[in-house]
Structures are given as C-alpha cells and as structure tokens.
Write an enzyme that holds these catalytic residues in place. Structure first.
Site, short mmCIF file in Angstrom:
data_model
loop_
_atom_site.label_atom_id
_atom_site.label_comp_id
_atom_site.label_asym_id
_atom_site.label_seq_id
_atom_site.Cartn_x
_atom_site.Cartn_y
_atom_site.Cartn_z
N ASP A 45 58.85 72.96 -4.69
CA ASP A 45 60.22 72.46 -4.83
C ASP A 45 60.46 71.22 -3.97
OD1 ASP A 45 61.11 74.35 -6.69
OD2 ASP A 45 61.66 75.79 -5.13
N LYS A 79 61.46 84.62 -5.39
CA LYS A 79 60.61 83.65 -4.68
C LYS A 79 60.10 84.15 -3.33
CE LYS A 79 62.32 79.35 -6.71
NZ LYS A 79 62.80 77.99 -6.39
#
Ligand code: ATR
Length: 277
Positions: free
Chosen positions: A101, A65
C-alpha cells in the site's frame, strides 16, 4: 493454471480482479484471479492453507490485513512496520506477507506530481490502517514532519508513538488552519466516499505548490479533489494508488512486472463510474 485471488469480507466491490485479469490477458499468462469472501471465523485456517485451497498467492483486504501478517511465516519490512499485509506469496514453501500500500501510494504520487514538495510538512487526515501505510511511505521518503489530524485523538497519539517524533498530533478541528506551510495533504479517512459524509476542510491555507491526495476512489473525483482543482492545486486520486499497489504482487506471482497503463486506468475508472460503489 496459476490461481490467485483477493480475500476479504465483504469482497463484492473489489476491483482487484479487473486489474489482475487485465494483466493476465495482456501478458498471455495461464492464470486466473478471483474473489473470495471469507468470514472472521475461518480466515486464519483459510490463509494457512492457501496453497491447498488452490492458490499460489493472494491479496488480502479489509478486515483481514492484520491476520494475513500473523499467519505468514515471514514478512517484508513494510508489512512489519505497518502491522498489516495486503499481499501473500510463497518462497521455499514458506508463506510470505508483504504490504504494497505504501509503495502504491508513493509511486502514484511520484508519477502524478514528480516534484511534490517533500521538504515541507505533510498533513495526514485519519489514523486507521490506510494512514499507517501512508505515514510509513512518507517516512521512507524522508518527509521530516507529519501533522496528523484525527477525530479520535487517542488513535492519532497511538500512531505517533509507533512511528516516532516526526509526527505531530493536531486537533481534528484545526485541520484547515493547520495546513499552512504543508506541501502535501492526504485524506486517508472514508469521508467523501460515495454514501459517506463529505470531508469538510478549507484548502485556502495550503501553499500554492502543495499537492492534494485523496486515497478515496469512489467517486473518482471526490469533493476534496474538486476543491483542490478550483484552487488550482495539483491533485492526485486514489485509483492510481490502487493500480500501483497491485504491481509488486503480480510480479511475485507471475514473474512479470506489469505496467499501469492509461488503458487499465480507463477500464477501472469506467467500472467505478458505472456502479458508483
Ligand atoms: P482504514 O483501515 O481504511 O483506514 P479505519 O481504520 O476504519 O479504516 O479508519 C477510518 C478513519 O476515518 C479513522 O481515522 C476515522 O476516525 P476515528 O479514528 O475518529 O474513528 C476516520 N473517520 C471515519 N468517519 C469519520 C467522520 N465522520 N469524521 C471524521 N473522521 C472519520
């Protein structure tokens, strides 16, 4: 055919293909979403050439990420604040990185417990990547006090230094007593996940209107959520967060804002129960 994928290492257990291919079929899109296992040595080049690898966009998961953010030409505010990206797409031939997220976390919380007490302090367990997304989302919502408990105090302090003085770092050993006056408890550690140690915590200190949120979704009902239900506290599971974080990426790639339905939830829940990992 518009191709997308989720990239991680390892990637076998990802449920993202189930989610996105459900929507691709539901909205009759000429598309396909697959899994790509890409090791550390080649991830930068792979993402840099995402389009020539055949993809109009991708999700990126652990452990890539941060690299996803570094590779991109531009990034949205959430990815910059969190320091990591989970969604990549193209605009004007430029690779853009986003982080959904925090959006998924908050949307699922708002949907499951609409009047959760955002005016009270929130307790967050853990100080890894997931905690950063949760803290970012809570700050966006205006939660003014976040009590952060982490086994390694230095990591919690590093997060507090980044996210500002609304964060109080508290010793990991005080995670039970430290819940008094909190309106929300979020577990962002991997404790309670299938195959890991359970999360040891006493919920008796939480006020009755508090909400307990576990971002772990294997098993679906973690011991923490079971304990919250015994205390008749509202509980929020991690699967809904996973489903909601997928929405903005799908919309970017395919131009349709997809719906998180109970049918989709049941399909992914069934897959989790069947494999238990
Ligand atoms: P993620 O990116 O998914 O958040 P991570 O960065 O590895 O994953 O973070 C895992 C979190 O779980 C950390 O906060 C970790 O605590 P440390 O910072 O002390 O490592 C926490 N964690 C993992 N195993 C734990 C355990 N047995 N007891 C307490 N905390 C644990």
């Amino acid at each position: 055919m518009k191709r997308t994928c989720v990239i991680g290492y390892p990637i076998e257990h990802s449920r993202s293909p189930l989610i996105h291919n459900y929507w691709i079929k539901k909205y009759s899109i000429a598309g396909e979403y697959t899994k790509k296992s890409v090791p550390h040595e080649t991830i930068f080049e792979y993402l840099k050439k995402l389009k020539s690898n055949g993809f109009i966009g991708a999700n990126v998961t652990i452990p890539h990420k941060r690299t996803a953010l570094q590779v991109a030409n531009e990034a949205d505010a959430a990815a910059v604040a969190i320091g990591a990206a989970n969604t990549l797409w193209y605009e004007r031939e430029q690779l853009i990185a986003g982080n959904t997220d925090g959006y998924g976390f908050l949307t699922h919380l708002d949907t499951s417990a609409p009047d959760w007490p955002a005016d009270r302090p929130a307790a967050v367990l853990g100080a890894g990547g997931a905690a950063q997304a949760v803290i970012y989302a809570l700050q966006q919502r205006g939660v003014s006090k976040i009590r952060l408990f982490n086994r390694t105090r230095a990591k919690a302090e590093a997060l507090a230094a980044r996210f500002g003085d609304q964060i109080d770092v508290a010793p990991w050993q005080t995670r039970s007593e430290g819940l008094q006056d909190c309106g929300l408890l979020v577990n962002t550690t991997a404790l309670g996940m299938a195959g890991n140690d359970p999360l040891e915590i006493d919920l008796s200190h939480l006020p009755q209107e508090a909400v307990v949120y576990d971002i772990v979704y294997v098993p679906l009902k973690t011991p923490l959520l079971a304990a919250a239900q015994v205390r008749q506290l509202r509980s929020v599971d991690g699967l809904g967060m996973l489903l909601h974080q997928a929405v903005p990426g799908f919309e970017r790639w395919y131009g349709i804002r997809p719906e998180v339905t109970s049918e989709l939830y049941a399909m992914v829940a069934q897959d989790i129960s069947a494999s238990s990992c």
